[in-house]
Enzyme design. Sequence first.
Site, PDB file in Angstrom:
ATOM      1  N   HIS A  71      77.208   2.231  12.574  1.00 48.69           N
ATOM      2  CA  HIS A  71      77.526   0.926  13.147  1.00 48.69           C
ATOM      3  C   HIS A  71      76.408   0.440  14.065  1.00 48.69           C
ATOM      4  CE1 HIS A  71      79.430  -1.575  16.400  1.00 48.69           C
ATOM      5  NE2 HIS A  71      79.723  -2.270  15.325  1.00 48.69           N
ATOM      6  N   GLU A  74      73.809  -1.252  12.125  1.00 45.81           N
ATOM      7  CA  GLU A  74      74.191  -2.608  11.717  1.00 45.81           C
ATOM      8  C   GLU A  74      73.623  -3.631  12.694  1.00 45.81           C
ATOM      9  OE1 GLU A  74      78.065  -5.322  12.279  1.00 45.81           O
ATOM     10  OE2 GLU A  74      78.475  -3.319  11.496  1.00 45.81           O
ATOM     11  N   HIS A  75      73.610  -3.288  13.985  1.00 45.96           N
ATOM     12  CA  HIS A  75      73.062  -4.180  15.011  1.00 45.96           C
ATOM     13  C   HIS A  75      71.543  -4.065  15.097  1.00 45.96           C
ATOM     14  CE1 HIS A  75      76.880  -5.409  17.042  1.00 45.96           C
ATOM     15  NE2 HIS A  75      77.312  -4.325  16.417  1.00 45.96           N
ATOM     16  N   GLU A 151      80.857  -4.610  22.494  1.00 44.61           N
ATOM     17  CA  GLU A 151      81.727  -4.834  21.338  1.00 44.61           C
ATOM     18  C   GLU A 151      82.911  -3.871  21.350  1.00 44.61           C
ATOM     19  OE1 GLU A 151      81.703  -4.674  16.431  1.00 44.61           O
ATOM     20  OE2 GLU A 151      79.804  -4.606  17.531  1.00 44.61           O
TER      21      GLU A 151
END
Length: 333
Positions: A71, A74-75, A151
């Site tokens: 994840h 992903e950023h 997040e």
Amino acid sequence: MKQVSLLPAMIFFVVANAWSQEGRIKFIEYDLDNGLHVILHQDNTVPIVNVSVLYHVGSKNEPPGRTGFAHFFEHLMFEGSENIGRGEYMKIIERAGGQLNANTSQDRTFYFETMPSNQLELALYMESERMLHAKIDSAGIATQKEVVKEEKRLRIDNQPYMSFQEKMFAAAYKGTAYEWIPIGSFEDIDAATEQDFVDFYRTFYVPNNATLVVAGDIDMEQAKDWIAKYFSEIPRGSKEIPRPAITAPDLGGEVRETVFDNIQLPAVMYGYRMPPKGTPDYYALQILTTLLAGGESSRFNKKLVDEEELAAVMFAFPYALEDGGLFIAIGLA
């Protein structure tokens, strides 16, 4: 006995079959020499094109103590590249009239751009840049660590009921790489070094671990030429790509947990381990979802909400994964 003509039935069958054939999505697929799998679909109805890249890496590929890496990437992959300035990736796409986003599951990480069709070459160039030489450095890592933490606070820690994902998967898949969810933990991300991130990138963000899909208002031959131009020279990955086996543990019976949280309405949540995505039973569960919770006339809503008044609202959905998943039913009282 009355004679019945079979002609109308035969005509209906032929027409229905033709409609079915017409409704199928036509596509071509092939592999580049470096292992990149390519799928192309042409639809010239509107001047829009979608470019997506799926990397076969998710949270299940993370070793214990490094949860959240998939994840996090992903950023990080929006930080830029050797030829795209830091923070410019989104701006370039949006200035060209496009939209973009990404998401991560336990099994894969998915990036996409939706563009005016005359910007297809730009979208392909941008995706090839982050596959070839994304910017993986201390400045970008520090920036995205704070973004990911925020997040998690926003979507998990401070969101009513959202702890259920972590708790369900931890119970249903204990001892496997499905035990944790993609968001990971602050501690693991903070403990990682820059070299850890570079190693992860070089292992998983390689063409032989990716599928490129281009769909929309395209010319097939031109699309193939641009794909070859921007992707064919990206070297195949040299590291072995780990594929952890997920064997669901014996639960020894039903597992229950009572969670005290800052919520207004109590909730009952059930998670049932389910067959892998793409199997016949997976598609059956998709239909079951509609039957149980698809609208006001669904079984759950009619029985538990309207008739027995046990719940204010009911949900059901398959959290389907490559090696299993959970069929989840939720009722708020």
